[in-house]
Design a protein around this motif. Structure first.
Motif, PDB file in Angstrom:
ATOM      1  N   ILE A   1       9.641   5.468  -3.845  1.00  0.00           N
ATOM      2  CA  ILE A   1       8.308   4.940  -3.536  1.00  0.00           C
ATOM      3  C   ILE A   1       8.325   4.541  -2.068  1.00  0.00           C
ATOM      4  O   ILE A   1       9.106   3.684  -1.651  1.00  0.00           O
ATOM      5  N   ILE A   2       7.448   5.180  -1.286  1.00  0.00           N
ATOM      6  CA  ILE A   2       7.411   4.984   0.166  1.00  0.00           C
ATOM      7  C   ILE A   2       6.090   4.313   0.519  1.00  0.00           C
ATOM      8  O   ILE A   2       5.022   4.775   0.107  1.00  0.00           O
ATOM      9  N   TYR A   3       6.182   3.241   1.308  1.00  0.00           N
ATOM     10  CA  TYR A   3       5.008   2.431   1.635  1.00  0.00           C
ATOM     11  C   TYR A   3       4.416   2.818   2.980  1.00  0.00           C
ATOM     12  O   TYR A   3       5.101   3.330   3.859  1.00  0.00           O
TER      13      TYR A   3
ATOM     14  N   SER B   1      11.319   1.370   1.491  1.00  0.00           N
ATOM     15  CA  SER B   1      11.060   2.180   0.301  1.00  0.00           C
ATOM     16  C   SER B   1      12.005   1.731  -0.805  1.00  0.00           C
ATOM     17  O   SER B   1      13.009   1.058  -0.553  1.00  0.00           O
ATOM     18  N   VAL B   2      11.649   2.110  -2.018  1.00  0.00           N
ATOM     19  CA  VAL B   2      12.438   1.732  -3.187  1.00  0.00           C
ATOM     20  C   VAL B   2      12.716   3.002  -3.997  1.00  0.00           C
ATOM     21  O   VAL B   2      11.801   3.778  -4.270  1.00  0.00           O
TER      22      VAL B   2
ATOM     23  N   GLN C   1       0.857  -1.185   0.000  1.00  0.00           N
ATOM     24  CA  GLN C   1       0.000   0.000   0.000  1.00  0.00           C
ATOM     25  C   GLN C   1       0.894   1.237   0.000  1.00  0.00           C
ATOM     26  O   GLN C   1       1.754   1.415   0.866  1.00  0.00           O
ATOM     27  N   LEU C   2       0.668   2.086  -0.971  1.00  0.00           N
ATOM     28  CA  LEU C   2       1.491   3.268  -1.195  1.00  0.00           C
ATOM     29  C   LEU C   2       1.187   4.349  -0.162  1.00  0.00           C
ATOM     30  O   LEU C   2       0.027   4.620   0.140  1.00  0.00           O
ATOM     31  N   ASP C   3       2.228   4.962   0.381  1.00  0.00           N
ATOM     32  CA  ASP C   3       2.057   6.117   1.269  1.00  0.00           C
ATOM     33  C   ASP C   3       2.298   7.400   0.488  1.00  0.00           C
ATOM     34  O   ASP C   3       1.469   8.285   0.455  1.00  0.00           O
ATOM     35  N   LYS C   4       3.463   7.480  -0.167  1.00  0.00           N
ATOM     36  CA  LYS C   4       3.755   8.679  -0.957  1.00  0.00           C
ATOM     37  C   LYS C   4       4.840   8.400  -1.980  1.00  0.00           C
ATOM     38  O   LYS C   4       5.595   7.430  -1.863  1.00  0.00           O
TER      39      LYS C   4
END
Length: 185
Positions: A102-104, A110-111, A87-90
């Motif tokens: 990509i921060i979850y 994160s990636v 689930q994506l955070d930001k």
């Protein structure tokens, strides 16, 4: 103010200062320690992974964001297994670096992905986010799934008011005896 009343106020101040100190000692130590770590996070690689650089800063060459998220999700699952939440955070897009982070939402991974090639630049555990959540009380809200950040609001309010009280009583414990000595003369 007469000497007896001044001494009474000074004793009451000392009692308040001591009780707040005893009750909130561990919280003050945690907030101070995590605050120190947060201040140093950009200078210590263990606390925050450096931001990598992609091949191009030209946003018109970038892949669509949903493609970059899909690549990051695949990397996350490959490293941590199917059971981990994606689930994506930001999204932290850095045009000057040619990359997207990509921060979850449900964990601290994160990636970092090259925005043009989609190549994974870094897979990181966001230690600084964990420290920040410990610092401001969000960790408890997340752990117990408390909605609206209620614990964080109560925690930061109590600690802030206590710190202000602690500073005020500490000042009076330093300044009050000076006033009493002047009155003796």
């Amino acid at each position: 103010m007469d000497k007896k009343k001044h001494a009474y106020i000074l004793r009451g101040t000392r009692r308040i200062h001591r009780q707040i100190g005893i009750i909130l000692f561990l919280f003050f130590m945690m907030v101070g320690g995590t605050g120190l770590l947060l201040g140093w996070k950009k200078n210590v690689e263990v606390l925050q992974h450096p931001t990598e650089r992609g091949i191009s800063e030209k946003m018109e060459e970038w892949l669509p964001l949903d493609s970059l998220v899909h690549i990051a999700d695949k990397e996350l699952i490959a490293r941590k297994g199917m059971e981990i939440s994606s689930q994506l955070d930001k999204l932290d897009a850095r045009p000057d670096k040619g990359m997207v982070k990509i921060i979850y939402k449900d964990h601290y991974y994160s990636v970092q992905v090259d925005a043009v090639t989609g190549m994974v630049l870094a897979f990181e555990y966001r230690t600084s986010d964990l420290i920040e959540h410990l610092h401001d009380g969000t960790f408890i809200d997340n752990l117990f799934k408390i909605p609206g950040g209620i614990f964080k609001l109560i925690y930061t309010s109590i600690l802030s008011v206590s710190l202000i009280t602690f500073a005020t009583t500490g000042f009076w414990l330093w300044y009050g005896p000076k006033v009493m000595r002047k009155k003796r003369r």
